[in-house]
Scaffold this active site. Sequence first.
Site, short mmCIF file in Angstrom:
data_model
loop_
_atom_site.label_atom_id
_atom_site.label_comp_id
_atom_site.label_asym_id
_atom_site.label_seq_id
_atom_site.Cartn_x
_atom_site.Cartn_y
_atom_site.Cartn_z
N ASP A 1 0.81 -1.14 0.10
CA ASP A 1 0.19 0.01 0.03
C ASP A 1 1.05 1.28 -0.12
OD1 ASP A 1 -1.68 2.11 0.50
OD2 ASP A 1 -3.25 0.66 1.22
N ASN B 1 -12.61 -2.74 2.99
CA ASN B 1 -13.51 -1.54 3.02
C ASN B 1 -14.58 -1.54 2.11
OD1 ASN B 1 -12.17 -0.77 5.37
ND2 ASN B 1 -10.99 0.38 4.36
N GLN C 1 -13.98 2.86 1.87
CA GLN C 1 -13.26 2.58 0.91
C GLN C 1 -13.07 3.85 -0.03
OE1 GLN C 1 -16.02 0.17 -1.74
NE2 GLN C 1 -14.30 -0.65 -3.09
N HIS D 1 -10.28 -4.81 -2.72
CA HIS D 1 -8.93 -4.90 -2.35
C HIS D 1 -8.76 -5.47 -0.87
CE1 HIS D 1 -10.04 -0.75 -2.10
NE2 HIS D 1 -9.08 -0.94 -0.98
N HIS E 1 -6.74 -5.68 2.70
CA HIS E 1 -5.43 -4.99 3.29
C HIS E 1 -4.98 -5.94 4.45
CE1 HIS E 1 -6.39 -0.50 2.73
NE2 HIS E 1 -7.73 -0.97 2.62
P1 5GP Z 1 -9.31 1.69 0.99
O1 5GP Z 1 -9.46 3.22 1.64
O2 5GP Z 1 -10.38 1.97 -0.33
O3 5GP Z 1 -9.63 0.82 1.73
O4 5GP Z 1 -8.08 1.54 0.56
C1 5GP Z 1 -7.27 2.16 -0.57
C2 5GP Z 1 -5.81 1.99 -0.39
O5 5GP Z 1 -5.05 1.99 -1.64
C3 5GP Z 1 -5.19 3.26 0.40
O6 5GP Z 1 -4.78 2.67 1.64
C4 5GP Z 1 -4.15 3.97 -0.57
O7 5GP Z 1 -3.09 4.18 0.35
C5 5GP Z 1 -3.99 3.06 -1.37
N1 5GP Z 1 -3.69 3.53 -2.73
C6 5GP Z 1 -4.38 4.36 -3.37
N2 5GP Z 1 -3.63 4.57 -4.64
C7 5GP Z 1 -2.37 3.98 -4.56
C8 5GP Z 1 -1.73 3.65 -5.63
O8 5GP Z 1 -1.49 4.22 -6.65
N3 5GP Z 1 -0.55 2.58 -5.31
C9 5GP Z 1 -0.60 1.90 -3.99
N4 5GP Z 1 0.40 0.88 -3.95
N5 5GP Z 1 -1.49 2.20 -3.25
C10 5GP Z 1 -2.52 2.89 -3.43
#
Ligand code: 5GP
Length: 141
Positions: free
Chosen positions: A32, A88, A95, A101, A103
Site C-alpha cells: 500500500d 472496506n 473505501q 482489495h 488489506h
Molecule cells: P481503501 O481506503 O479503499 O480501503 O484503501 C485504498 C488504499 O489504496 C489506500 O490505503 C491507499 O493508500 C492505497 N492506494 C491508493 N492509490 C494507490 C496507488 O496508486 N498505489 C498503491 N500502492 N496504493 C494506493
Amino acid sequence: MQKENCIFCKIANHEIPSHKVFENEEVLAFLDLSQVTKGHTLVIPKQHADNIYDLSSESAQAVFATVPEISRAIQQETGAAGMNLLSNTGKVAGQSVSHFHLHLIPRHDKHDGFGAKWEVHNEEYTADELATFAESIKNRL
Ligand code: 5GP
Ligand code: ZN
C-alpha cells in the site's frame, strides 16, 4: 476485464508501477502507498470488481487462496505479532478505491497506528430477534 480510469486495474496491468510482493494470472499483491505499518499489503483480483458485493466466486477463490502464504511471508519478514485483514466496502466503511482489495496489516501493539472501534450493542437485540434476523438473511442466500 479492466475498468477505465481504475487505478488498481492500471496497477494490475503494469501501467502504473507498484512494489509487488506476489503475482499470478488472477491476483496481484503489492505494498500500500500508505504504510499503516511496514509491510501493509493490498491483495487484488486482476479482474475488476468494485467491491465484495461485486466480486465473482472465481475471483474470491483466487484472491483468498493466496492470502495465507502472503500473510506468512509478511509475518516472517516483519516479525509482526499479529495481522489484521480488512476490506472496506462503500464510502461509509472507508473505501476510497473502487476495485476490491484486501488489506493485510501487520500488527505489533495497540499503538502501532492501526485501530478499529468495536462497540458491542447486544442489549439492543433479544435472542428471538437475532434468530429471526439470521433466518431472514439465510433466506436471501
Ligand atoms: P481503501 O481506503 O479503499 O480501503 O484503501 C485504498 C488504499 O489504496 C489506500 O490505503 C491507499 O493508500 C492505497 N492506494 C491508493 N492509490 C494507490 C496507488 O496508486 N498505489 C498503491 N500502492 N496504493 C494506493
Ligand atoms: Zn479496477
